[in-house]
Enzyme design. Sequence first.
Site: not given
Length: 316
Positions: A226, A259
């Site tokens: 990411k 998340d």
Amino acid sequence: MAEVITLGEPLVVWIPEQTGDFTCVNAFTKGIAGAELNVAVGVSRLGHTISYVSRLGDDVFGQYILDEMNRQGIGISHIQKDPDYLTGSYFKTKVLTGDPKVSYMRKNSAASHLGPEDLETVDFKNAKILHLTGISAALSDSCIAAEKLAIDKAGKNHLTVTFDPNIRPSLWKDEQTMIRTLNELAFSCDIVMPGIAEGEKLTGKNNAEDIAMFYLEQEVKAVIVKAGAKGAYLRTAERKAFIEGFKVDKVVDTVGAGDAFATGVITGLVEGMTLEEAVRRGNAMGAIAVTTIGDNDAMPDKNTLESFMNRRANRI
Ligand code: KDG
């Protein structure tokens, strides 16, 4: 019976109404938090079923979390109330830019006593995904044993195991133990999703491709590195792609973005999307998550997510 299984530590989060250190702030609102709980909220809002395995203290924080989980449609039949230990909580600062500071009150919490025995009656046979994070591994040896057993059961029942290292150095006794333990867990998962800085720390490599190869050379099937608002690098043995992120007008709070990203990937896979499509959904979820102060209150339902993604796609 649930499509997704997770285990970890649900927390109460105290969200300040003003900027500044804890000692200077007088007004807070409460919320539920914890990396796996954020994912559980997101999965449920997107219309999927998730079962959460954990322990909470027999106290007001535990009851608040349990009521909220129930209200949000998260499976709580594998949450035990432990009369001997307390429910964990944490404070985060309100910041105008960057990541907030966090202070934990979770040492020796009820959830840190979670162990392999808590998995005895969990239905792995009918689930599709097991989602784990490195935060649970930081809590105790019994939590690590629970994660290892969950991975083993997931393998025997053909689930896909997603792993977010979520490194939290302050919860570990030393950096070496953290790196060794998290990599050992990651090597036995199917999809590993580190942030770029986490990946650098865990692998000693300094770019997304090398980080991905570090895990792919083991048994890992896909690595998603990411890169925050920029997007994410997806690498499998056969393909590599950088999937661009979505712009947001104003970042309010970055906690929970990873998340939300994991939620996008997990629900995408449950719905039969390709990995590329699931990562694109992950990027959109991460972008939406940073627009509010809570750790999971921005998690969208399906319509909101789809209209966000369509609006942004049409703008390009
Ligand atoms: O990923 C978000 C979490 O960091 C947050 O909700 C609290 O679990 C938490 C932690 O340990 O930081």
